[in-house]
Design a protein around this motif. Structure first.
Motif, PDB file in Angstrom:
ATOM      1  N   GLN A 125       0.812  -1.218   0.000  1.00  0.00           N
ATOM      2  CA  GLN A 125       0.000   0.000   0.000  1.00  0.00           C
ATOM      3  C   GLN A 125       0.855   1.283   0.000  1.00  0.00           C
ATOM      4  OE1 GLN A 125       0.203  -2.566   2.000  1.00  0.00           O
ATOM      5  NE2 GLN A 125      -0.919  -2.325   3.908  1.00  0.00           N
ATOM      6  N   PRO A 126       1.933   1.387   0.796  1.00  0.00           N
ATOM      7  CA  PRO A 126       2.710   2.640   0.736  1.00  0.00           C
ATOM      8  C   PRO A 126       3.473   2.806  -0.580  1.00  0.00           C
ATOM      9  CG  PRO A 126       3.699   1.100   2.307  1.00  0.00           C
ATOM     10  CD  PRO A 126       2.393   0.529   1.909  1.00  0.00           C
ATOM     11  N   SER A 127       3.845   1.691  -1.222  1.00  0.00           N
ATOM     12  CA  SER A 127       4.493   1.809  -2.539  1.00  0.00           C
ATOM     13  C   SER A 127       3.533   2.457  -3.528  1.00  0.00           C
ATOM     14  CB  SER A 127       4.888   0.422  -3.082  1.00  0.00           C
ATOM     15  OG  SER A 127       5.815  -0.211  -2.240  1.00  0.00           O
ATOM     16  N   ARG A 128       2.283   2.022  -3.497  1.00  0.00           N
ATOM     17  CA  ARG A 128       1.283   2.590  -4.419  1.00  0.00           C
ATOM     18  C   ARG A 128       1.092   4.080  -4.156  1.00  0.00           C
ATOM     19  NH1 ARG A 128      -1.521  -2.218  -2.881  1.00  0.00           N
ATOM     20  NH2 ARG A 128      -2.995  -1.028  -1.609  1.00  0.00           N
ATOM     21  N   ALA A 129       1.063   4.449  -2.865  1.00  0.00           N
ATOM     22  CA  ALA A 129       0.851   5.869  -2.524  1.00  0.00           C
ATOM     23  C   ALA A 129       1.965   6.731  -3.128  1.00  0.00           C
ATOM     24  CB  ALA A 129       0.790   6.044  -1.007  1.00  0.00           C
ATOM     25  N   ILE A 130       3.190   6.251  -3.065  1.00  0.00           N
ATOM     26  CA  ILE A 130       4.313   7.047  -3.595  1.00  0.00           C
ATOM     27  C   ILE A 130       4.232   7.157  -5.118  1.00  0.00           C
ATOM     28  CG2 ILE A 130       6.841   7.073  -3.866  1.00  0.00           C
ATOM     29  CD1 ILE A 130       6.925   5.883  -1.007  1.00  0.00           C
ATOM     30  N   ILE A 131       3.894   6.059  -5.751  1.00  0.00           N
ATOM     31  CA  ILE A 131       3.783   6.076  -7.222  1.00  0.00           C
ATOM     32  C   ILE A 131       2.682   7.042  -7.669  1.00  0.00           C
ATOM     33  CG2 ILE A 131       3.043   4.628  -9.181  1.00  0.00           C
ATOM     34  CD1 ILE A 131       4.667   2.337  -7.660  1.00  0.00           C
ATOM     35  N   ILE A 132       1.528   6.954  -7.017  1.00  0.00           N
ATOM     36  CA  ILE A 132       0.413   7.852  -7.362  1.00  0.00           C
ATOM     37  C   ILE A 132       0.823   9.307  -7.123  1.00  0.00           C
ATOM     38  CG2 ILE A 132      -1.954   8.548  -6.742  1.00  0.00           C
ATOM     39  CD1 ILE A 132      -2.356   5.546  -5.830  1.00  0.00           C
ATOM     40  N   PHE A 133       1.490   9.564  -6.003  1.00  0.00           N
ATOM     41  CA  PHE A 133       1.909  10.927  -5.652  1.00  0.00           C
ATOM     42  C   PHE A 133       2.860  11.498  -6.707  1.00  0.00           C
ATOM     43  CE2 PHE A 133       4.522  14.086  -3.470  1.00  0.00           C
ATOM     44  CZ  PHE A 133       3.555  14.856  -2.852  1.00  0.00           C
ATOM     45  N   CYS A 134       3.831  10.701  -7.128  1.00  0.00           N
ATOM     46  CA  CYS A 134       4.774  11.177  -8.145  1.00  0.00           C
ATOM     47  C   CYS A 134       4.033  11.481  -9.441  1.00  0.00           C
ATOM     48  CB  CYS A 134       5.851  10.121  -8.403  1.00  0.00           C
ATOM     49  SG  CYS A 134       7.049  10.007  -7.068  1.00  0.00           S
ATOM     50  N   LYS A 135       3.109  10.587  -9.825  1.00  0.00           N
ATOM     51  CA  LYS A 135       2.397  10.782 -11.096  1.00  0.00           C
ATOM     52  C   LYS A 135       1.517  12.022 -11.074  1.00  0.00           C
ATOM     53  CE  LYS A 135       2.631   6.266 -13.077  1.00  0.00           C
ATOM     54  NZ  LYS A 135       2.023   5.291 -13.953  1.00  0.00           N
ATOM     55  N   ILE A 136       0.730  12.188 -10.014  1.00  0.00           N
ATOM     56  CA  ILE A 136      -0.213  13.316  -9.978  1.00  0.00           C
ATOM     57  C   ILE A 136       0.527  14.645  -9.875  1.00  0.00           C
ATOM     58  CG2 ILE A 136      -0.659  13.362  -7.459  1.00  0.00           C
ATOM     59  CD1 ILE A 136      -3.395  13.732 -10.063  1.00  0.00           C
ATOM     60  N   ASN A 137       1.763  14.615  -9.331  1.00  0.00           N
ATOM     61  CA  ASN A 137       2.518  15.859  -9.175  1.00  0.00           C
ATOM     62  C   ASN A 137       3.608  16.051 -10.230  1.00  0.00           C
ATOM     63  OD1 ASN A 137       1.451  17.246  -6.731  1.00  0.00           O
ATOM     64  ND2 ASN A 137       1.822  15.209  -5.860  1.00  0.00           N
ATOM     65  N   GLY A 138       3.608  15.171 -11.221  1.00  0.00           N
ATOM     66  CA  GLY A 138       4.579  15.323 -12.297  1.00  0.00           C
ATOM     67  C   GLY A 138       6.034  15.230 -11.836  1.00  0.00           C
TER      68      GLY A 138
END
Lengths: 242, 242
Positions: free
Chosen positions: B12-25
């Motif tokens: 779950q925390p791996s997914r959060a980091i990936i999503i965060f990087c993507k949404i923030n470019g």
């Protein structure tokens, strides 16, 4: 207006907040919330912290709980706090957060879990499962090893720092909770980790005399708990001979 | 130079980091570190994270682990990240830290503990003790209740915010881990908490389409795990009739 600190000096994060306020000259009012008397479950305290845990602070309109969050807040809100406690530098600060998060998941789970299951639960008549004790002791020993070989690898204080940060204070107070064990158990668990033992002493010195003063109640309880545990062990032994 | 993200989308925390990087470019390279293949225990990975856990990042000279610390670091180090993710205001930031610390000790312990003991352990042939399952389910249900009645009391996002913060992303990804339960169990546990269910959907929408994309592997695993659990249950039932 002073910061209101709701806590119990038997709780390791409560002690960390009290020591932090004293060493940094943050004016505060300590409101003892006795955990052994369940005062953290009162309706008045629920208004302060709906999670019914200690410590918590009230600073003006702000009600805040979780000790890491509280020490970060105090570091940022009170300009007299030296930046070594919570560095401004984004890289150094990241490392402090990393230690603090690791603390939650490992050292705290191991140390608090071990003390609860081997001291507090038996003295309160709560049953502890042997497999749970084995598991929390394993977490505790692994955490002490990581403290020794990872967090204290590069300097006298955690994450390679030359001065203590809020992480040192919080984690050293956690280690002090092991004083509630019998002297034999405490020695068996802690003494192999020489850097950890030295680091606790260094942290203590850095915030003297507030560290010892905040731990007086713990040592009073140590004496009482050790006597109660010894009596309990004698009774169990006598019963097994009958 | 891009941020290297070591993780596994099953975590779950791996997914959060990936999503965060993507949404923030934030440009990043995802380096899959397969937990089911124990790749986080390799000597190479130990150089990245001596605690041998995922996720971790490498950004230039900085090696950092612990997902909360990582998202705070990325929020501060990358100027394109909107301040709603990790507010500058000292009071708002304090509340985010409070949610994040609470997450470690309650929601994470409950959700990850319940999934481990009821899904991952049985499928890996690891024995789970019934009293441990009862305990982690209690922590999970209490945490969901606190999410519903405390953290989501004052607004659509955690701690009364009108926009998602890093806390929303991390905690919503935690809740998504419950997808690995059987449909019946997931419904029984989650559906009474209507605000929680809505908040997960709102968080998902706020970071669309990255949330769904990052969870594809979880849903593939859900299908496989549910089939395996059903087969296991049928075998146990057949054996009990013999």
């Amino acid at each position: 207006m002073v910061v209101k600190v709701y806590g119990d000096r038997l709780s390791q994060p409560s002690r960390a907040i009290i020591i932090f306020c004293k060493i940094n000259g943050i004016e505060f009012e300590e409101i003892r919330t006795d955990i052994l008397k369940n005062q953290h479950h009162s309706p008045e305290y629920k208004e302060i912290n709906p999670m019914r845990q200690i410590p918590a602070i009230v600073d003006g309109d702000l009600k805040l709980f979780e000790s890491h969050a509280i020490l970060i807040y105090l570091s940022c809100a009170y300009p007299q706090v030296a930046s070594t406690w919570y560095p401004d530098d984004v890289y150094k600060r990241a490392k402090i957060h990393s230690v603090l998060d690791w603390h939650h998941n490992f050292l705290r789970r191991g140390a608090a879990g071990f003390i609860f299951n081997t001291v507090l639960a038996p003295l309160s008549g709560i049953h502890s499962y042997p497999q749970v004790i084995i598991q929390v002791e394993e977490i505790l020993l692994r955490s002490l090893s990581k403290l020794e070989h990872v967090w204290l690898k590069d300097g006298p204080f955690l994450a390679g720092n030359s001065q203590p940060s809020i992480a040192d204070l919080l984690l050293a107070c956690e280690i002090m909770q092991l004083e509630l064990l019998s002297e034999k158990d405490r020695h068996r668990i802690l003494s192999p980790y020489v850097k950890v033992v030295k680091w606790v002493e260094d942290t203590k010195s850095a915030v003297a005399p507030h560290f010892d003063e905040a731990h007086e109640l713990l040592f009073e309880s140590q004496k009482r708990f050790r006597e109660q545990m010894a009596t309990k062990a004698m009774k169990t032994q006598a019963r097994s001979k009958m």
